[in-house]
Scaffold this motif. Structure first.
Motif, PDB file in Angstrom:
ATOM      1  N   PHE B  45       4.488 -18.343  51.494  1.00 48.47           N
ATOM      2  CA  PHE B  45       4.417 -19.496  50.535  1.00 48.47           C
ATOM      3  C   PHE B  45       4.608 -20.809  51.278  1.00 48.47           C
ATOM      4  CE2 PHE B  45       6.304 -16.049  47.861  1.00 48.47           C
ATOM      5  CZ  PHE B  45       5.254 -16.245  46.681  1.00 48.47           C
ATOM      6  N   ARG B  46       4.212 -21.871  50.612  1.00 47.78           N
ATOM      7  CA  ARG B  46       4.499 -23.175  51.103  1.00 47.78           C
ATOM      8  C   ARG B  46       4.657 -24.061  49.778  1.00 47.78           C
ATOM      9  NH1 ARG B  46      -0.896 -26.065  53.624  1.00 47.78           N
ATOM     10  NH2 ARG B  46      -1.994 -25.929  51.620  1.00 47.78           N
ATOM     11  N   ASN B  47       5.552 -24.866  49.759  1.00 46.71           N
ATOM     12  CA  ASN B  47       6.024 -25.831  48.644  1.00 46.71           C
ATOM     13  C   ASN B  47       5.201 -26.873  48.848  1.00 46.71           C
ATOM     14  OD1 ASN B  47       8.148 -24.169  48.318  1.00 46.71           O
ATOM     15  ND2 ASN B  47       9.619 -25.203  49.417  1.00 46.71           N
ATOM     16  N   VAL B  48       4.200 -27.206  47.859  1.00 46.95           N
ATOM     17  CA  VAL B  48       3.507 -28.393  47.773  1.00 46.95           C
ATOM     18  C   VAL B  48       4.121 -29.600  47.445  1.00 46.95           C
ATOM     19  CG1 VAL B  48       1.466 -29.140  46.738  1.00 46.95           C
ATOM     20  CG2 VAL B  48       1.528 -26.450  47.119  1.00 46.95           C
ATOM     21  N   LYS B  75      -2.707 -11.840  50.629  1.00 46.21           N
ATOM     22  CA  LYS B  75      -2.470 -10.741  49.485  1.00 46.21           C
ATOM     23  C   LYS B  75      -1.768 -11.268  48.532  1.00 46.21           C
ATOM     24  CE  LYS B  75      -1.009  -7.762  52.698  1.00 46.21           C
ATOM     25  NZ  LYS B  75      -0.417  -7.009  53.464  1.00 46.21           N
ATOM     26  N   PRO B  76      -1.653 -10.931  47.281  1.00 47.16           N
ATOM     27  CA  PRO B  76      -0.909 -11.568  46.348  1.00 47.16           C
ATOM     28  C   PRO B  76       0.626 -11.240  46.700  1.00 47.16           C
ATOM     29  CG  PRO B  76      -2.309  -9.925  45.470  1.00 47.16           C
ATOM     30  CD  PRO B  76      -2.773 -10.071  46.768  1.00 47.16           C
ATOM     31  N   GLN B  77       1.483 -12.107  46.450  1.00 50.18           N
ATOM     32  CA  GLN B  77       2.972 -12.202  46.698  1.00 50.18           C
ATOM     33  C   GLN B  77       3.823 -12.291  45.529  1.00 50.18           C
ATOM     34  OE1 GLN B  77       4.374 -11.298  49.709  1.00 50.18           O
ATOM     35  NE2 GLN B  77       2.341 -11.254  50.692  1.00 50.18           N
ATOM     36  N   ASP B  78       4.831 -11.626  45.461  1.00 46.38           N
ATOM     37  CA  ASP B  78       5.869 -11.977  44.383  1.00 46.38           C
ATOM     38  C   ASP B  78       7.266 -12.019  44.787  1.00 46.38           C
ATOM     39  OD1 ASP B  78       6.458  -9.499  45.240  1.00 46.38           O
ATOM     40  OD2 ASP B  78       6.601  -8.496  43.246  1.00 46.38           O
ATOM     41  N   GLU B  79       7.656 -12.188  46.083  1.00 42.41           N
ATOM     42  CA  GLU B  79       9.141 -12.506  46.229  1.00 42.41           C
ATOM     43  C   GLU B  79       9.113 -13.793  46.872  1.00 42.41           C
ATOM     44  OE1 GLU B  79      10.374  -9.312  49.065  1.00 42.41           O
ATOM     45  OE2 GLU B  79      10.683  -7.774  47.206  1.00 42.41           O
ATOM     46  N   TYR B  80       9.864 -14.651  46.441  1.00 42.45           N
ATOM     47  CA  TYR B  80      10.160 -15.880  46.834  1.00 42.45           C
ATOM     48  C   TYR B  80      11.837 -16.267  47.262  1.00 42.45           C
ATOM     49  CZ  TYR B  80      10.266 -21.245  46.798  1.00 42.45           C
ATOM     50  OH  TYR B  80      10.558 -22.544  47.616  1.00 42.45           O
ATOM     51  N   PHE B  81      12.053 -16.712  48.315  1.00 42.75           N
ATOM     52  CA  PHE B  81      13.318 -16.583  48.807  1.00 42.75           C
ATOM     53  C   PHE B  81      13.976 -18.068  49.065  1.00 42.75           C
ATOM     54  CE2 PHE B  81      11.752 -12.689  50.452  1.00 42.75           C
ATOM     55  CZ  PHE B  81      12.764 -11.684  50.351  1.00 42.75           C
ATOM     56  N   LEU B  82      15.107 -18.110  48.754  1.00 47.03           N
ATOM     57  CA  LEU B  82      15.886 -19.599  48.746  1.00 47.03           C
ATOM     58  C   LEU B  82      16.987 -19.579  49.834  1.00 47.03           C
ATOM     59  CD1 LEU B  82      15.434 -22.338  47.434  1.00 47.03           C
ATOM     60  CD2 LEU B  82      17.336 -21.562  45.871  1.00 47.03           C
ATOM     61  N   PRO B  83      17.056 -20.118  50.698  1.00 44.93           N
ATOM     62  CA  PRO B  83      18.225 -19.902  51.781  1.00 44.93           C
ATOM     63  C   PRO B  83      19.493 -21.003  50.925  1.00 44.93           C
ATOM     64  CG  PRO B  83      16.855 -21.749  52.628  1.00 44.93           C
ATOM     65  CD  PRO B  83      16.250 -21.289  51.248  1.00 44.93           C
ATOM     66  N   PHE B  84      20.777 -20.413  51.356  1.00 45.15           N
ATOM     67  CA  PHE B  84      21.941 -21.097  51.300  1.00 45.15           C
ATOM     68  C   PHE B  84      22.787 -20.781  52.615  1.00 45.15           C
ATOM     69  CE2 PHE B  84      20.756 -20.674  46.787  1.00 45.15           C
ATOM     70  CZ  PHE B  84      21.141 -21.933  46.456  1.00 45.15           C
ATOM     71  N   ARG B 127      12.139 -12.880  42.215  1.00 49.78           N
ATOM     72  CA  ARG B 127      10.939 -12.072  42.092  1.00 49.78           C
ATOM     73  C   ARG B 127      10.234 -12.604  40.782  1.00 49.78           C
ATOM     74  NH1 ARG B 127       9.458  -6.597  43.155  1.00 49.78           N
ATOM     75  NH2 ARG B 127      11.286  -6.541  44.562  1.00 49.78           N
ATOM     76  N   LEU B 128       8.923 -12.875  41.271  1.00 50.53           N
ATOM     77  CA  LEU B 128       8.005 -13.543  40.194  1.00 50.53           C
ATOM     78  C   LEU B 128       7.695 -12.495  39.293  1.00 50.53           C
ATOM     79  CD1 LEU B 128       5.815 -15.723  42.748  1.00 50.53           C
ATOM     80  CD2 LEU B 128       8.002 -16.238  41.383  1.00 50.53           C
ATOM     81  N   PRO B 129       7.596 -12.633  37.985  1.00 51.88           N
ATOM     82  CA  PRO B 129       7.071 -11.570  37.274  1.00 51.88           C
ATOM     83  C   PRO B 129       5.645 -11.165  37.357  1.00 51.88           C
ATOM     84  CG  PRO B 129       7.271 -13.678  36.025  1.00 51.88           C
ATOM     85  CD  PRO B 129       7.587 -13.951  37.495  1.00 51.88           C
TER      86      PRO B 129
END
Lengths: 728, 406
Positions: B45-48, B75-84, B127-129
């Motif tokens: 992904f990238r954050n626009v 490919k279609p993706q459905d897992e976005y990660f957010l770090p802490f 997890r994106l629906p």
């Protein structure tokens, strides 16, 4: 008797409801433990339930009497805790999980129900009239003298002790009447229970032997007495025990050799022996050979004793001599029925009546000496009043007029046959008395009496009913006003009529519990020791179990001395916080300044050179807190802690103490070694933290002066160094 | 500090339905996901565009990240990660992700990813629906709170003094992906900001002062393209003279009584006020004289609990009995329980208490149309509503069903 045994349960229902209602008025507030001692009992019960009986027995409590600790398990009366512990476990066994607090709160009302039952049984043994027992039970149920100790939350030894007292007496009478070893054994059992439950057990231990002795002295020895007394078996009782064996032996001989003169001679001889042995006992006690009686008992003989020798006992309001109005307040119309009842006992002077007579004489004396012992008087007053009232009712509430013929018939029948179904109760009574008439007083040989006029019957019935109604009203009023408010909570009314609850005690205790270190030591006057232990869960220096007078005197000295003297005492006892009760804002008179003189007196008892009561009074002998207060008073720690920062509440120079109704000095006291840590909403409880030693090694006075930015005064350096506490 | 699990449960649960017949419809509680220790989020992904708002109006900072993400994979993706940061992850609560376009829809599924306990960075997996198609965009709205992160400086103040809190954060939003454009807004509770970090000129793209002030809102940025994991520490210190009420533990019991037709709720609270401590001892005189003006204070003097309408017989007690200073207002439309603790809870002070109330069971329980089952619908949490918010350390909710329920 047998057929009337069911009646009380039917007729008594209303009575019991009233009792239940009265006792539960307290629950208007909440399910809470009252007063001071019950808090300790509650804490002990919790310990018992948590740790089991054996560790309870060995319980050494290091949270009280710091740094001494207290061997609690060995120094308390475990009857109460064991009872509630047993109830708790039984209920758990029946899978009814009940909070131990609720058991403790409701134990007293539950036992008072049993007391009413026991009173019924006892009175029924004394009077052939079924109404006497019922009346006695009803009186017992609502008499304020007893309710004062049996409201919900009054979780004290007396709660179960009075039931045990009455029940033991019932068993004793029963044993005596039947001469049965079985009843004697039961008496002994309950007697033991009583001993384990209340310090007042000495009352029984002395009353029963005394009864036995009087019976012997009256020449009424019988095998029944022998059997019942020997079955149930302390100091003086042992003497009577020996005597009884002696009499038993002599009687045995007498049966062989019947001689009237010989018997009289022997009896007087026996009485003489007894008196001599009592004399020896007294001598030994005085000489200190036999464990001397505690000071509380001394004060029973000599009311002035405590005031002079043991201020700590005299300082307790419960130990004051009873004021006359208190009798009427607690017993109402029973008090004047009481002598009538005793008189009736004289009329039919059977063994059990002798008991009531002795009991009433002793109890009246004790109740007169100590307010607290009003409690032991109440049962006998109820019994005697019920006897008197039932006698009146039985005489006046008979609808048909008596006839001389029937009376003569009855009389002859009674003389000829030993038993027979009695037609009316009053006749039965007369019959009973007539059978003993030959032995008892001549005045008791009753002639034909009876009430013929229905007018007089009616008027008496109306008058008696009015008295009874007034009594119920009085009891309800007294109970709801005087005995229902838990002293930790003060209730007042707002101008709009809604109830306002002043809950400062618990506010402060909860603060202590939550916001001080778990091992903090709190110093306060001993009255609050149990509460701090129970509610704040912190270690205390002294508490309501006043076993160590010196330690209490130390606290008294710390409170009544100057800061320079007190501070070393506080440090030596690891005190972290000092708690005082101050009522000046609210006008709450039970505060520490009003109790202060007792602290001074108790401290003076131990350190007569350092604390002097005289110095707390002005030249004119007044106890003052205003401008004219003596320097000793103004410099005492207690005074400073009470009035510290109090001026700030008022415009300058306007500070008033609402309890003592006096204007305070314009400048408030200054505290150097303590700092205010918490003050409750209405200022009733003030908590001070004891300062640590100064970091730079200055004394606290100069440190405070430095903080304030004032110049070091010349005098401070010249002042003598802090006096060192004399440690023994 | 296991606030994280709890709050995660909280939100996945909120319309929770617990069944007395035994079929538990809710998700299993184990939400930790264990991945191999060499895990790194795949750069798919990238954050626009990203806008982060840090709201400091409550006793805990609330972050809201609105981000447009783009799938740069084939490919279609459905897992976005957010770090802490690992220390911070423990304090994150109320983590919630929604689609900005359809905010009314239920939140996305989120898990905590656990791979290497020693690693300084930990992840939340969103997890994106529906999997996002290559080069498609989606706007996520991620919100979370960071509990127990505000620190009063100075740590001890006078009873009437103002309290100042310090909050540390990064001017760049946490991201496991390349961010093309972003800015961070800080919303302060007031205008009194004692200290804030000024970033050197030229950090932001438009070359103006960084941050830019606008009333009580400061804006850091906008910033240009930044790599994954970029950080720029910022410290702000601002006035916040309100309590920092922290419930270190809450036990909540809901007891269903079929006999009595009653739903009894009891809550036991262990609270502590994490605000600045008193530098000298509590003075009643000052408290009494100043409370007349009703000034801002760090002490908690009352707690307001809105109950469900129809709640009955409330009680408020602590270890030593009833606390007489509570008031219950109940009507057709509302049921408010106002609690006044025995004493004002100042910074560092604790207070434990319990409250409870009854309610008619028929409002919460219905019988299933088929079978013997019943459905119980109760709120997962109620609790005091304070304007500055309340944070919870540990929450335990127990539903006590009637004896013999399966």
């Amino acid at each position: 008797m047998a057929n009337s045994a069911v009646d009380p349960f039917l007729q008594g229902t209303t009575g019991r409801n009233t009792r239940g209602l009265l006792r539960l008025i307290i629950l208007w507030f909440e399910s809470i433990i009252h007063e001071f001692d019950p808090w300790f009992n509650f804490r002990a019960t919790k310990y018992l339930v948590q740790h089991g009986f054996y560790s309870f027995w060995d319980w050494f409590d290091d949270r009280t009497w710091h740094p001494l600790g207290r061997v609690t398990g060995g120094t308390l009366y475990p009857g109460l805790m064991v009872t509630s512990g047993a109830i708790y476990n039984v209920l758990r066994l029946l899978s009814m999980p009940v909070d131990i607090r609720n058991i403790c709160v409701l134990l007293a009302p539950a036992f008072s129900g049993l007391t009413a039952l026991a009173t019924y049984l006892l009175t029924s043994e004394l009077s052939p009239s079924p109404s006497a027992g019922l009346l006695a039970a009803a009186f017992m149920g609502i008499a304020p003298g007893y309710i004062s100790r049996s409201v919900a939350g009054s979780y004290d030894n007396e709660a179960i002790a009075i039931f045990l007292l009455v029940f033991t007496f019932y068993l004793w009478i029963k044993a005596l009447k039947l001469g049965s070893a079985f009843w004697g054994a039961l008496t002994a059992l309950f007697y033991f229970y009583m001993v384990s439950a209340w310090g007042g057990y000495v009352f029984i231990t002395n009353l029963i032997p005394l009864h036995a002795f009087v019976l012997i002295a009256m020449g009424r020895y019988s095998p029944r007495l022998y059997v019942s007394y020997t079955t149930c078996e302390h100091m003086s009782s042992l003497g009577v025990f020996g005597l009884l064996q002696l009499v038993g032996f002599v009687e045995f001989i007498r049966q062989q050799v019947p001689s009237k003169q010989f018997q009289t001679l022997l009896q007087s001889l026996i009485v003489a022996i007894f008196l001599v042995s009592v004399g020896i006992l007294v001598l030994l006690t005085v000489a200190g050979v036999i464990a001397p009686w505690s000071g509380r008992f001394y004060s029973l003989w000599d009311t002035g004793y405590a005031k002079i020798h043991i201020p700590i006992i005299a300082s307790v309001s419960e130990h004051q001599p009873t004021a006359w109005p208190a009798f009427f307040f607690d017993l109402n119309f029973l008090i004047w029925l009481f002598p009538a009842g005793v008189y009736l006992c004289f009329r039919t002077l059977k063994d059990e009546h002798v008991f009531v007579v002795i009991y009433s004489i002793l109890a009246s004396y004790f109740a007169g000496v100590m307010v607290r012992l009003m409690l032991t008087l109440t049962p006998v007053v109820c019994v005697a009043a019920a006897l008197a009232l039932s006698y009146i009712l039985d005489t006046y509430l008979v609808m048909d007029s008596p006839s001389a013929e029937a009376y003569v018939n009855d009389r002859t029948k009674a003389n000829s046959t030993t038993s027979g179904a009695a037609t009316s109760v009053s006749v039965q009574q007369r019959k009973a008395s007539s059978s003993t008439a030959s032995e008892s007083l001549r005045s008791t040989q009753d002639p034909l009496i009876g009430i013929y006029s229905s007018k007089s019957k009616l008027s008496i019935a109306v008058v008696i009913s009015t008295y009874l109604l007034l009594f119920v009203l009085h009891c309800t009023w007294v109970t709801s006003n005087a005995y229902s408010s838990p002293s930790v909570v003060l209730a007042s009314r707002l101008p709009d009529g809604s109830q306002h609850i002043i809950d400062d005690y618990r506010e402060a205790y909860q603060w202590l519990r939550q916001n001080t270190p778990n091992d903090a030591k709190i110093m306060s006057w001993w009255d609050y020791g149990y509460q701090i232990g129970g509610m704040a869960d912190r270690a205390t220096l002294v508490d309501n179990n006043t076993w160590n007078n010196t330690h209490i005197a130390t606290v008294g000295k710390a409170m009544s001395s100057r800061e320079e003297v007190s501070y070393p005492i506080l440090r030596q006892h690891d005190v972290d916080y000092v708690l005082v009760v101050f009522g000046g804002v609210l006008g709450y008179s039970g505060d520490d300044i009003n109790k202060f003189l007792w602290m001074v007196r108790i401290a003076e008892g131990v350190w007569p050179d350092e604390v002097k009561e005289r110095n707390f009074f002005t030249d004119r002998g007044e106890y003052r807190v205003d401008d004219e207060a003596t320097p000793t008073m103004k410099n005492s720690l207690m005074y400073k802690m009470s009035y510290y920062n109090y001026n700030a509440l008022f415009p300058p120079g306007q500070a008033r103490d609402r309890v003592r109704n006096s204007r305070l000095p314009a400048e408030g006291p200054r505290l150097n070694t303590l700092e205010e840590a918490f003050t409750s909403e209405n200022w009733i409880i003030r908590i001070y933290k004891v300062k640590d030693l100064d970091n730079v090694g200055r004394d606290h006075a100069s440190a405070v002066a430095f903080e304030k930015g004032s110049r070091k005064k010349e005098t401070t350096s010249k002042r003598r160094a802090a006096r060192v506490l004399r440690v023994e | 500090m296991r606030s994280l699990t709890i709050t995660a449960i909280l939100f996945s649960f909120l319309p929770s339905i617990l069944c007395s017949s035994g079929s538990n419809t809710s998700q299993p509680l184990n939400s930790r996901l264990i991945l191999p220790s060499n895990f790194k989020p795949p750069q798919v992904f990238r954050n626009v565009n990203l806008v982060r708002t840090i709201n400091l109006e409550k006793a805990y900072p609330r972050d809201m990240i609105n981000v447009i993400i783009e799938n740069i994979d084939k490919k279609p993706q459905d897992e976005y990660f957010l770090p802490f940061e690992s220390g911070l992850l423990e304090k994150v609560g109320a983590f919630e992700v929604r689609d900005k376009k359809t905010p009314e829809r239920e939140g996305f599924l989120v898990d905590i990813v656990e791979y290497d306990l020693q690693s300084p960075t930990q992840f939340y997996r969103i997890r994106l629906p529906e999997p996002l198609k290559p080069s498609a965009h989606q706007t996520l709205s991620i919100s979370y709170s960071i509990l127990s992160s505000l620190r009063p400086v100075p740590a001890a103040i006078n009873q009437v003094d103002k309290q100042y809190l310090v909050h540390l954060f990064s001017a760049y939003s946490p991201s496991a992906y390349v961010t093309l454009k972003q800015k961070t807004k800080v919303k302060f509770p007031g205008t009194e900001i004692k200290e804030y970090t000024v970033l050197p000129k030229g950090t932001n793209t438009d070359g103006s002062e960084d941050p830019q002030k606008q009333g009580s809102t400061f804006t850091y940025g906008p910033y240009g393209e930044l790599p994954a994991g970029a950080q720029e520490p910022v410290k702000v210190r601002y006035e916040f003279t309100k309590p920092l009420l922290h419930v270190s533990a809450l036990e909540r019991d809901l007891e269903v009584s079929h006999w009595g037709g009653n739903l009894a709720t009891e809550e036991r609270y262990w609270t502590i006020n994490k605000a600045a401590n008193l530098s000298s001892h509590f003075s009643r005189v000052t408290w009494q004289t100043t409370s007349y003006y009703n000034p801002a204070t760090v002490a908690v003097s009352s707690l307001k609990m809105p109950l469900l309408v129809g709640s009955l017989n409330p009680y408020f007690t602590d270890e030593i009995g009833n606390v007489s200073t509570s008031r219950f207002r109940s009507g057709v439309r509302e049921a408010h329980l106002e609690l006044t603790p025995r004493y004002p809870i100042f910074g560092g002070w604790k207070y434990n208490f319990r409250v409870g109330w009854d309610a008619d069971l028929k409002n919460f329980l219905r019988k299933l149309k088929a079978g013997d089952g019943y459905v119980l619908k109760v709120p997962f949490m109620e609790g005091p509503k304070q304007s500055e918010g309340v944070e919870y350390g540990k929450v335990e909710v127990r539903v006590i069903l009637p004896e013999g329920a399966r």
